[in-house]
Design a protein around this motif. Structure first.
Motif, short mmCIF file in Angstrom:
data_model
loop_
_atom_site.label_atom_id
_atom_site.label_comp_id
_atom_site.label_asym_id
_atom_site.label_seq_id
_atom_site.Cartn_x
_atom_site.Cartn_y
_atom_site.Cartn_z
N ARG A 43 0.82 -1.20 0.00
CA ARG A 43 0.00 0.00 0.00
C ARG A 43 0.86 1.26 0.00
NH1 ARG A 43 -3.11 -3.65 3.13
NH2 ARG A 43 -5.27 -3.80 2.39
N LEU A 44 2.10 1.12 0.45
CA LEU A 44 3.10 2.19 0.38
C LEU A 44 4.41 1.56 -0.05
CD1 LEU A 44 2.38 4.30 3.61
CD2 LEU A 44 2.01 5.03 1.25
N SER A 45 5.38 2.39 -0.35
CA SER A 45 6.68 1.89 -0.80
C SER A 45 7.21 0.81 0.15
CB SER A 45 7.68 3.04 -0.88
OG SER A 45 9.00 2.54 -1.02
N THR A 69 5.40 8.76 -0.85
CA THR A 69 4.61 8.55 -2.06
C THR A 69 4.99 9.54 -3.15
OG1 THR A 69 2.78 7.83 -0.64
CG2 THR A 69 2.28 8.24 -2.95
N LEU A 70 5.22 10.79 -2.77
CA LEU A 70 5.62 11.80 -3.74
C LEU A 70 6.97 11.44 -4.37
CD1 LEU A 70 5.00 14.53 -5.05
CD2 LEU A 70 6.17 15.64 -3.12
N ARG A 71 7.90 10.95 -3.55
CA ARG A 71 9.21 10.55 -4.06
C ARG A 71 9.07 9.38 -5.03
NH1 ARG A 71 11.50 9.58 0.62
NH2 ARG A 71 11.10 7.34 0.61
N LEU A 72 8.25 8.39 -4.67
CA LEU A 72 8.04 7.24 -5.53
C LEU A 72 7.42 7.66 -6.86
CD1 LEU A 72 7.92 4.21 -6.14
CD2 LEU A 72 5.76 4.11 -4.86
N TRP A 73 6.42 8.54 -6.78
CA TRP A 73 5.75 8.98 -8.01
C TRP A 73 6.72 9.73 -8.92
CZ3 TRP A 73 2.30 8.06 -11.37
CH2 TRP A 73 1.95 9.02 -12.31
N ASN A 74 7.53 10.59 -8.35
CA ASN A 74 8.50 11.34 -9.16
C ASN A 74 9.52 10.42 -9.81
OD1 ASN A 74 7.38 13.89 -8.70
ND2 ASN A 74 8.58 14.22 -6.83
N GLN A 75 9.86 9.31 -9.14
CA GLN A 75 10.79 8.36 -9.71
C GLN A 75 10.16 7.54 -10.83
OE1 GLN A 75 12.20 5.91 -6.46
NE2 GLN A 75 13.18 7.63 -5.39
N ALA A 76 8.85 7.32 -10.75
CA ALA A 76 8.19 6.40 -11.68
C ALA A 76 7.35 7.07 -12.76
CB ALA A 76 7.29 5.44 -10.88
N HIS A 88 -3.45 4.18 -4.01
CA HIS A 88 -3.73 4.07 -5.45
C HIS A 88 -2.46 4.24 -6.28
CE1 HIS A 88 -7.96 3.49 -5.43
NE2 HIS A 88 -8.30 4.70 -5.03
N LEU A 89 -1.70 5.28 -5.98
CA LEU A 89 -0.50 5.57 -6.76
C LEU A 89 0.57 4.49 -6.59
CD1 LEU A 89 -0.24 9.44 -6.27
CD2 LEU A 89 -1.08 8.18 -8.26
N THR A 90 0.73 4.00 -5.36
CA THR A 90 1.69 2.92 -5.12
C THR A 90 1.30 1.67 -5.88
OG1 THR A 90 2.18 3.80 -2.92
CG2 THR A 90 2.85 1.54 -3.35
N ARG A 91 0.01 1.35 -5.88
CA ARG A 91 -0.46 0.16 -6.59
C ARG A 91 -0.26 0.30 -8.10
NH1 ARG A 91 -0.14 -3.53 -5.40
NH2 ARG A 91 -1.98 -4.69 -5.97
N VAL A 92 -0.44 1.51 -8.64
CA VAL A 92 -0.19 1.72 -10.07
C VAL A 92 1.28 1.50 -10.40
CG1 VAL A 92 -0.11 3.47 -11.89
CG2 VAL A 92 -2.16 3.24 -10.49
N VAL A 93 2.16 1.99 -9.53
CA VAL A 93 3.59 1.81 -9.77
C VAL A 93 3.95 0.32 -9.72
CG1 VAL A 93 5.91 2.28 -8.89
CG2 VAL A 93 4.19 4.10 -8.89
#
Length: 466
Positions: free
Chosen positions: A137-139, A399-406, A448-453
């Motif tokens: 659910r999170l990184s 989550t913001l860091r993960l999204w920026n990476q992906a 949601h964003l973590t699951r998409v990644v």
């Protein structure tokens, strides 16, 4: 288990649960004594196979991980024990003082470690190991950080306190039970017991209030929440309101002021429209049939669904099992085993047999577990009722860091959009980047964003390994 014969098919549950074996427990002292013995066996069993290496325990500072580390010391009074704490950069998620108190009491070699920020690379690594999307659910970077650190210290096993909230329980279900059975005297008594341990953020100057004022506010706050959760139907809301008004000391002025304040807050804050899924509508229409099989229900067997249904749904949530599979694969890769002493059948059976009133105790909850660990834990951990939450700057930045990476690889994907609705995804990104939306309203967005990644990483892995 399914047994196939020449003309017959026999189906039998592989495991069954019997809490009645502990039905003789009547007091918190008895429950604590029994729990101590079972928990000791669980920690001892999970620490086997360390091959004479130093022990390692992931110590967050919460009641569960602190109990695991403390019991590990009790069982091994002269061994080297490394306690590893995930040091938070943010004050609202910092529990390092609690972890240090435990480390000092058990005389462990204590380490404060910052979580790796290589979120996307670690997701890709774990995806290649599990050959499936991750159940995160999170990184999942924290698990890798802890496992690698413990391994480099020479340990073969890393213990943790995962699963304690669900399996050990808190006893807070007593409120809902008292309300549903319309036991108004009991509900009033339970709310009064909760007053000394209630830590609200909505009442300014709480610590300066008299006990009577606090007692009044705790009860009205509960009644208001019970009314608003009754349902969306105005008739249902009105029915709940007037039933409470007839049976408890309901303050009409408090209800009016609270309702108006919440209404104004909703109007002044950005509107967060929660989404159940980011899946394509076309895909969802093809998958509108509901499965009749319930993993949790099959394990519950003949046990009372009203008493145990929610518990089994929580403990045996498919996402929990999915995450455990990922953890197993990662541990095999790193050469170290991550183990959760809370997740044992004997401990689960014992705790589910202890009445909620005993667990609730004098109002702080988890009284049975506190009684079991009272001699091993430092007072500040034994007595604590607070707990750090991921609904904080910690969860937002991760989550913001993960999204920026992906985001580049995701937006350029050619296959992801067969499954994910781009418009829905971009809406969640807007919520993530909106500084005016509170963290507690963003937790679904983070998931949601973590699951998409994780889905995108798996699709990329599939494409590369055709």
């Amino acid at each position: 288990m399914v047994e196939l014969g020449p003309t017959t098919v026999t189906i039998q549950r592989y495991v069954s649960f019997d809490p009645s074996k502990w039905k003789s427990l009547k007091t918190a002292d008895e429950a604590g004594e029994a729990l101590f013995g079972v928990f000791r066996q669980s920690v001892n069993h999970c620490s086997l196979g360390n091959e004479g290496k130093p022990f390692a325990s992931h110590l967050s500072g919460g009641l569960d991980s602190s109990s695991v580390s403390s019991m590990l010391r009790f069982i091994n009074p002269h061994a080297t024990i490394h306690t590893i704490h995930n040091k938070s950069k943010y004050p609202d998620a910092d529990e390092s003082a609690y972890a240090r108190a435990v480390a000092e009491k058990i005389n462990s070699v204590h380490h404060e470690v910052f979580q790796s920020e290589e979120d996307l690379n670690l997701i890709r690594l774990q995806t290649s190991l599990s050959a499936q999307p991750l159940g995160s659910r999170l990184s999942p970077a924290l698990l890798s950080t802890m496992l690698l650190y413990a391994r480099d210290l020479g340990s073969k096993v890393l213990l943790n306190g995962s699963g304690g909230d669900s399996i050990v329980g808190s006893g807070m279900e007593v409120f809902l039970h008292a309300f549903r059975t319309r036991n108004w005297p009991l509900l009033n008594q339970l709310l009064s017991k909760r007053v000394p341990f209630f830590t609200p953020t909505i009442f300014e100057g709480w610590e300066t209030f008299s006990y009577d004022r606090k007692d009044f506010l705790v009860k009205q706050f509960y009644y208001y929440n019970r009314i608003t959760r009754a349902g969306r139907s105005p008739l249902t809301l009105a029915k709940t309101y007037f039933e409470l008004a007839r049976n408890v000391d309901l303050s009409h002025s408090f209800m009016l002021k609270r309702g108006l304040k919440n209404l104004l807050n909703r109007r002044n804050k950005p509107n967060v429209n929660g989404q159940v899924t980011l899946g394509n509508d076309e895909l969802l229409e093809l998958n509108d049939s509901e499965s009749t099989f319930s993993y949790a229900q099959s394990l519950r067997g003949d046990l009372d669904p009203l008493q145990y249904g929610a518990l089994f749904d929580d403990v045996f949530n498919p996402m929990v099992s999915w995450s455990a599979e990922n953890m197993f694969d990662l541990g095999n890769h790193y050469g170290i085993s991550s183990r959760s002493p809370m997740k044992t059948k004997a401990l689960f059976e014992l705790c589910m047999s202890i009445p909620d009133l005993i667990k609730f105790g004098e109002g702080r909850g988890r009284e049975h577990f506190r009684m079991a660990m009272k001699e091993l834990l430092p007072p500040e951990v034994y007595n604590r009722t607070s707990k750090a939450t991921l609904s904080s700057q910690y969860g937002q930045d991760m989550t913001l860091r993960l999204w920026n990476q992906a985001k580049e690889s995701i937006m350029d994907s050619t296959v992801l959009w067969d499954f994910v609705d781009r418009k829905k995804l971009l809406h969640e990104v807007e919520i993530l980047n909106n500084p005016n939306i509170s963290y507690d309203q963003k937790t679904k967005t983070w998931q949601h964003l973590t699951r998409v990644v994780t889905l995108s990483s798996w699709l990329d892995w599939l494409s590369a390994n055709k």
